[in-house]
Structures are given as structure tokens and as C-alpha cells.
Design an enzyme around this catalytic site. Sequence first.
Site, PDB file in Angstrom:
ATOM      1  N   HIS A   1       3.884  -4.606   9.021  1.00 27.89           N
ATOM      2  CA  HIS A   1       3.816  -4.456  10.480  1.00 27.89           C
ATOM      3  C   HIS A   1       2.496  -4.944  11.070  1.00 27.89           C
ATOM      4  O   HIS A   1       2.311  -4.902  12.268  1.00 27.89           O
ATOM      5  CB  HIS A   1       4.033  -2.979  10.848  1.00 27.89           C
ATOM      6  CG  HIS A   1       5.126  -2.320  10.058  1.00 27.89           C
ATOM      7  ND1 HIS A   1       6.417  -2.799  10.060  1.00 27.89           N
ATOM      8  CD2 HIS A   1       5.122  -1.249   9.202  1.00 27.89           C
ATOM      9  CE1 HIS A   1       7.157  -2.036   9.256  1.00 27.89           C
ATOM     10  NE2 HIS A   1       6.398  -1.099   8.723  1.00 27.89           N
TER      11      HIS A   1
ATOM     12  N   PRO B   1       0.791  -1.233   0.000  1.00 30.36           N
ATOM     13  CA  PRO B   1       0.000   0.000   0.000  1.00 30.36           C
ATOM     14  C   PRO B   1       0.825   1.285   0.000  1.00 30.36           C
ATOM     15  O   PRO B   1       1.852   1.361   0.676  1.00 30.36           O
ATOM     16  CB  PRO B   1      -0.822  -0.107   1.289  1.00 30.36           C
ATOM     17  CG  PRO B   1      -0.103  -1.084   2.141  1.00 30.36           C
ATOM     18  CD  PRO B   1       0.526  -2.058   1.192  1.00 30.36           C
ATOM     19  N   ASN B   2       0.338   2.211  -0.752  1.00 26.12           N
ATOM     20  CA  ASN B   2       0.871   3.579  -0.858  1.00 26.12           C
ATOM     21  C   ASN B   2       2.163   3.679  -1.674  1.00 26.12           C
ATOM     22  O   ASN B   2       2.638   4.782  -1.942  1.00 26.12           O
ATOM     23  CB  ASN B   2       1.075   4.212   0.538  1.00 26.12           C
ATOM     24  CG  ASN B   2      -0.210   4.238   1.325  1.00 26.12           C
ATOM     25  OD1 ASN B   2      -1.227   4.730   0.828  1.00 26.12           O
ATOM     26  ND2 ASN B   2      -0.206   3.686   2.523  1.00 26.12           N
TER      27      ASN B   2
ATOM     28  N   ARG C   1       4.963  10.856  -2.577  1.00 30.61           N
ATOM     29  CA  ARG C   1       4.721  10.585  -1.174  1.00 30.61           C
ATOM     30  C   ARG C   1       5.983  10.822  -0.335  1.00 30.61           C
ATOM     31  O   ARG C   1       7.013  10.199  -0.576  1.00 30.61           O
ATOM     32  CB  ARG C   1       4.316   9.111  -1.063  1.00 30.61           C
ATOM     33  CG  ARG C   1       4.252   8.567   0.307  1.00 30.61           C
ATOM     34  CD  ARG C   1       4.219   7.050   0.301  1.00 30.61           C
ATOM     35  NE  ARG C   1       4.009   6.586   1.651  1.00 30.61           N
ATOM     36  CZ  ARG C   1       4.285   5.366   2.071  1.00 30.61           C
ATOM     37  NH1 ARG C   1       4.764   4.476   1.225  1.00 30.61           N
ATOM     38  NH2 ARG C   1       4.088   5.037   3.318  1.00 30.61           N
TER      39      ARG C   1
ATOM     40  N   ASP D   1       1.463 -15.599   6.798  1.00 28.89           N
ATOM     41  CA  ASP D   1       1.039 -16.995   6.587  1.00 28.89           C
ATOM     42  C   ASP D   1       1.125 -17.396   5.117  1.00 28.89           C
ATOM     43  O   ASP D   1       1.481 -18.540   4.804  1.00 28.89           O
ATOM     44  CB  ASP D   1      -0.408 -17.192   7.075  1.00 28.89           C
ATOM     45  CG  ASP D   1      -0.497 -17.346   8.585  1.00 28.89           C
ATOM     46  OD1 ASP D   1       0.559 -17.453   9.238  1.00 28.89           O
ATOM     47  OD2 ASP D   1      -1.630 -17.357   9.105  1.00 28.89           O
TER      48      ASP D   1
ATOM     49  N   GLU E   1      12.342  -9.724   1.960  1.00 29.25           N
ATOM     50  CA  GLU E   1      11.613  -8.537   2.438  1.00 29.25           C
ATOM     51  C   GLU E   1      12.468  -7.304   2.182  1.00 29.25           C
ATOM     52  O   GLU E   1      13.660  -7.287   2.509  1.00 29.25           O
ATOM     53  CB  GLU E   1      11.342  -8.680   3.940  1.00 29.25           C
ATOM     54  CG  GLU E   1      10.727  -7.426   4.550  1.00 29.25           C
ATOM     55  CD  GLU E   1      10.489  -7.537   6.055  1.00 29.25           C
ATOM     56  OE1 GLU E   1      10.514  -8.655   6.593  1.00 29.25           O
ATOM     57  OE2 GLU E   1      10.285  -6.481   6.674  1.00 29.25           O
TER      58      GLU E   1
ATOM     59  N   ALA F   1       3.122  -0.858   4.800  1.00 29.74           N
ATOM     60  CA  ALA F   1       2.514  -0.850   6.142  1.00 29.74           C
ATOM     61  C   ALA F   1       2.009  -2.231   6.567  1.00 29.74           C
ATOM     62  O   ALA F   1       1.980  -2.545   7.767  1.00 29.74           O
ATOM     63  CB  ALA F   1       1.382   0.170   6.186  1.00 29.74           C
TER      64      ALA F   1
ATOM     65  N   TYR G   1      11.162   8.768   1.002  1.00 30.11           N
ATOM     66  CA  TYR G   1      11.119   7.734  -0.041  1.00 30.11           C
ATOM     67  C   TYR G   1      11.697   8.177  -1.385  1.00 30.11           C
ATOM     68  O   TYR G   1      11.699   7.400  -2.332  1.00 30.11           O
ATOM     69  CB  TYR G   1       9.664   7.272  -0.229  1.00 30.11           C
ATOM     70  CG  TYR G   1       9.072   6.668   1.028  1.00 30.11           C
ATOM     71  CD1 TYR G   1       9.566   5.473   1.540  1.00 30.11           C
ATOM     72  CD2 TYR G   1       8.032   7.300   1.721  1.00 30.11           C
ATOM     73  CE1 TYR G   1       9.044   4.920   2.707  1.00 30.11           C
ATOM     74  CE2 TYR G   1       7.503   6.752   2.886  1.00 30.11           C
ATOM     75  CZ  TYR G   1       8.015   5.563   3.374  1.00 30.11           C
ATOM     76  OH  TYR G   1       7.507   5.012   4.523  1.00 30.11           O
TER      77      TYR G   1
ATOM     78  N   HIS H   1      12.663  -2.885   2.256  1.00 33.59           N
ATOM     79  CA  HIS H   1      12.130  -1.562   2.598  1.00 33.59           C
ATOM     80  C   HIS H   1      13.064  -0.495   2.056  1.00 33.59           C
ATOM     81  O   HIS H   1      14.286  -0.662   2.085  1.00 33.59           O
ATOM     82  CB  HIS H   1      11.984  -1.386   4.108  1.00 33.59           C
ATOM     83  CG  HIS H   1      11.051  -2.387   4.697  1.00 33.59           C
ATOM     84  ND1 HIS H   1       9.699  -2.304   4.538  1.00 33.59           N
ATOM     85  CD2 HIS H   1      11.299  -3.535   5.375  1.00 33.59           C
ATOM     86  CE1 HIS H   1       9.132  -3.347   5.123  1.00 33.59           C
ATOM     87  NE2 HIS H   1      10.083  -4.116   5.628  1.00 33.59           N
TER      88      HIS H   1
ATOM     89  N   ARG I   1      13.119   4.129  12.618  1.00 33.61           N
ATOM     90  CA  ARG I   1      11.870   4.903  12.616  1.00 33.61           C
ATOM     91  C   ARG I   1      11.001   4.510  13.829  1.00 33.61           C
ATOM     92  O   ARG I   1      11.517   3.974  14.802  1.00 33.61           O
ATOM     93  CB  ARG I   1      11.166   4.707  11.269  1.00 33.61           C
ATOM     94  CG  ARG I   1      12.040   5.174  10.086  1.00 33.61           C
ATOM     95  CD  ARG I   1      11.351   5.004   8.752  1.00 33.61           C
ATOM     96  NE  ARG I   1      10.180   5.865   8.636  1.00 33.61           N
ATOM     97  CZ  ARG I   1       9.253   5.729   7.669  1.00 33.61           C
ATOM     98  NH1 ARG I   1       9.387   4.758   6.773  1.00 33.61           N
ATOM     99  NH2 ARG I   1       8.230   6.552   7.614  1.00 33.61           N
TER     100      ARG I   1
ATOM    101  N   ASN J   1       7.946  -5.719  -0.831  1.00 39.87           N
ATOM    102  CA  ASN J   1       7.844  -4.571   0.068  1.00 39.87           C
ATOM    103  C   ASN J   1       6.367  -4.468   0.425  1.00 39.87           C
ATOM    104  O   ASN J   1       5.582  -3.870  -0.314  1.00 39.87           O
ATOM    105  CB  ASN J   1       8.348  -3.289  -0.601  1.00 39.87           C
ATOM    106  CG  ASN J   1       8.367  -2.119   0.395  1.00 39.87           C
ATOM    107  OD1 ASN J   1       7.796  -2.216   1.486  1.00 39.87           O
ATOM    108  ND2 ASN J   1       9.021  -1.036   0.010  1.00 39.87           N
TER     109      ASN J   1
HETATM  110  C1  DQA Z   1       8.263   0.978   3.848  1.00 44.39           C
HETATM  111  C2  DQA Z   1       8.352   1.171   5.361  1.00 44.39           C
HETATM  112  C3  DQA Z   1       6.994   0.952   5.994  1.00 44.39           C
HETATM  113  O1  DQA Z   1       7.079   1.131   7.406  1.00 44.39           O
HETATM  114  C4  DQA Z   1       5.994   1.947   5.455  1.00 44.39           C
HETATM  115  O2  DQA Z   1       4.710   1.709   5.999  1.00 44.39           O
HETATM  116  C5  DQA Z   1       5.964   1.992   3.974  1.00 44.39           C
HETATM  117  C6  DQA Z   1       7.202   1.849   3.219  1.00 44.39           C
HETATM  118  C7  DQA Z   1       9.597   1.286   3.152  1.00 44.39           C
HETATM  119  O3  DQA Z   1       9.755   0.852   2.013  1.00 44.39           O
HETATM  120  O4  DQA Z   1      10.448   1.973   3.714  1.00 44.39           O
HETATM  121  O5  DQA Z   1       4.919   2.242   3.382  1.00 44.39           O
HETATM  122  O6  DQA Z   1       7.965  -0.391   3.598  1.00 44.39           O
END
Ligand code: DQA
Length: 138
Positions: free
Chosen positions: A77, A9-10, A17, A84, A95, A74, A22, A97, A104, A71
Site C-alpha cells: 500500500h 513485513p510482519n 499475529r 517499480d 500479488e 503493508a 491471518y 494477500h 478492510r 505478498n
Molecule cells: C496482507 C494485507 C496487508 O494489508 C497487511 O498490511 C499485511 C498482510 C495480507 O496478506 O492479508 O501485512 O498483505
Amino acid sequence: MKLIIINGPNLNLLGKREPEVYGSKTFNAYFDELKNKFSNIELEYYQSNIEGEIINKLHEVGFNFDGIILNAAAYTHTSVGIGDAIKGITTPVVEVHISNVHSREDFRHTSYIAGNAKGVISGFGLDSYILAIQSFIK
Ligand code: DQA
């Protein structure tokens, strides 16, 4: 070698953003660069803001791709379901980020992905994705 990047998401808002966190590049522009840099592998990209769609995509690719670069943003977390799903598939997941989640807020220090992943790459900006790809092709 067939790899897929799955963004949560996002991350469709990259470029607009919180650029101080980012960066200012869109993921589509970055993905074109990745495809040029790694032209010898098959690289796909999927993004969704919806948890169940990410789980469906993991099920779809999780038995026939060589690697998944995830990635989950959110959902990293919060999502027992994505954790699963990773347990239930056979394709290894790295994984990723963009930001260093450990420098953070405390809630970003929890990951439902990490314990089920091959490894975690966090904090190298968009280069985190390059490092993840390299971890698969060595
Ligand atoms: C993120 C870190 C996450 O905590 C955050 O919610 C994101 C982006 C990152 O790529 O740094 O949306 O996954």
C-alpha cells in the site's frame, strides 16, 4: 518450473499475529505443506521486513525464475520502489494477500503492486498462495 514466494513485513509473525485475521499457522509449517503438495516444482521462500531487501530479492530472481508470488504486506500500500522493481524485471509476479484487503480499511485498497502484476489473489487465507502457485502451473 521454478517459483519463489516472497513475503513482506510482519509475515514472519504468522501464527502469532492477529490470528483472527491471518490464522494460527506459522508460515514455515505452511511452507512445508506447500513443498509436499507441489513436490514436482522447485519452490523457494524468502521473507524480509525491509523494503530494500525485498527489492534486492526481486532483482535477484526476476530474470531467471518462472514466477514470483509476492505478498508485500503493508508495503503493498506504500511502496513505489517495489512497484517499480516489478516493472523492471521480466519474471511475472502474482500479488497475494491472506485477508481480503478490499473488505478492510480504505488504505488497504491501494496497491503499488497490482498494476504491474499478472494478477491479484486476496482473501482466501493461506490458500491464496496455493491459488497463486496453481495460476503458474495451470
Ligand atoms: C496482507 C494485507 C496487508 O494489508 C497487511 O498490511 C499485511 C498482510 C495480507 O496478506 O492479508 O501485512 O498483505
